[in-house]
Design a protein around this motif. Sequence first.
Motif, PDB file in Angstrom:
ATOM      1  N   TYR A 286       0.839  -1.208   0.000  1.00  0.00           N
ATOM      2  CA  TYR A 286       0.000   0.000   0.000  1.00  0.00           C
ATOM      3  C   TYR A 286       0.871   1.254   0.000  1.00  0.00           C
ATOM      4  N   LEU A 287       1.880   1.285   0.852  1.00  0.00           N
ATOM      5  CA  LEU A 287       2.764   2.450   0.910  1.00  0.00           C
ATOM      6  C   LEU A 287       3.552   2.595  -0.382  1.00  0.00           C
ATOM      7  N   ALA A 288       4.006   1.478  -0.921  1.00  0.00           N
ATOM      8  CA  ALA A 288       4.765   1.526  -2.172  1.00  0.00           C
ATOM      9  C   ALA A 288       3.915   2.140  -3.286  1.00  0.00           C
ATOM     10  N   LEU A 289       2.671   1.696  -3.391  1.00  0.00           N
ATOM     11  CA  LEU A 289       1.783   2.244  -4.410  1.00  0.00           C
ATOM     12  C   LEU A 289       1.473   3.717  -4.134  1.00  0.00           C
ATOM     13  N   SER A 290       1.275   4.059  -2.878  1.00  0.00           N
ATOM     14  CA  SER A 290       0.989   5.443  -2.503  1.00  0.00           C
ATOM     15  C   SER A 290       2.154   6.369  -2.840  1.00  0.00           C
ATOM     16  N   ASN A 291       3.369   5.818  -2.763  1.00  0.00           N
ATOM     17  CA  ASN A 291       4.567   6.605  -3.019  1.00  0.00           C
ATOM     18  C   ASN A 291       4.971   6.627  -4.491  1.00  0.00           C
ATOM     19  N   GLY A 292       4.143   6.024  -5.331  1.00  0.00           N
ATOM     20  CA  GLY A 292       4.372   6.185  -6.750  1.00  0.00           C
ATOM     21  C   GLY A 292       4.955   5.030  -7.500  1.00  0.00           C
ATOM     22  N   VAL A 293       4.920   3.800  -6.923  1.00  0.00           N
ATOM     23  CA  VAL A 293       5.342   2.652  -7.701  1.00  0.00           C
ATOM     24  C   VAL A 293       4.434   2.563  -8.936  1.00  0.00           C
ATOM     25  N   LYS A 294       5.032   2.377 -10.081  1.00  0.00           N
ATOM     26  CA  LYS A 294       4.263   2.364 -11.318  1.00  0.00           C
ATOM     27  C   LYS A 294       3.361   1.138 -11.377  1.00  0.00           C
TER      28      LYS A 294
END
Length: 295
Positions: A286-294
């Motif tokens: 969730y954090l990875a996606l929130s931080n802009g993981v494509k």
Amino acid sequence: MDLSAKVSILGLGIMGAAMARSAARGGLDTTAWDRSPGRASGLASGNLRIAPLVRDAVQDADVVVTMVSNADAVLSIMTEREGLAAMKPGAVWIQMSTIGVEGTERAWRLAGTRPEIGFLDAPVSGSKAAAEQGKLVILASGDQGRAGATAQPFFDAIAAQTHWLGDVGQGTRMKLLFNAWIAVLMEGVAEVSILGDALGIDLGRFTSLVSGGPLVPAWAVAKLQKIKEGRTAETEFPLRWAHKDVQLALAAAGEERARLPILSKIDAIWAEAEPGFGADDLSAIYLALSNGVKR
């Protein structure tokens, strides 16, 4: 339960350490080893001893368990560190690490060089909490008649359920389905959480509305709560191992991989997330996606 059974646990990560404690708490004479001495420190107590070398850990054991990160680690422990050579005749090697179909076949071939040793492919399903409470689910495969009786006291100590699934390799195949299912659920939980952020919906309220209903299993609710409370660094199952399991599932699929677009996309997303969040709990995607993981 035969409390005279001696058990050796090789690998003291999150699950291995919990299983060692459960075995000892269940009254089994338990010896454990880990390649990182610091990880083993503090575990010794009562029925649980720490051995300095693999051969010391296994030489008197009726049951030897490998619970490490990957197939290469399993094979290294049992060959270079003399785990298999030091086992006594009649003992049973239970391979419980999630190492995929090809890795399990390698381990089985190695076990076959000592035909007087039993071999079981028996990965587990369950959280860190389930492991600590001795409530895992065991997906066992192999010669139940020959090795099952020896293994059963250990299984009884660490698990609430043991399912015998057939020949060696069937346990691993079932575990790949379990973990693929978990991966799809977790990616869904993370993306729904991000959608909730975009819509201005409180995640706690959403969680309370879906809890106990038919849409969300208890495991997913727990991950939603972990995200809501900002506890994704409290690792129960590391993202890097979940990603490894997705890759093992895709590898096992062979030519059918082309018909698994969601798992293939999860593999790509989690590969990008792993450098920053690999040691965190699976819910940290969730954090990875929130931080802009494509995507």
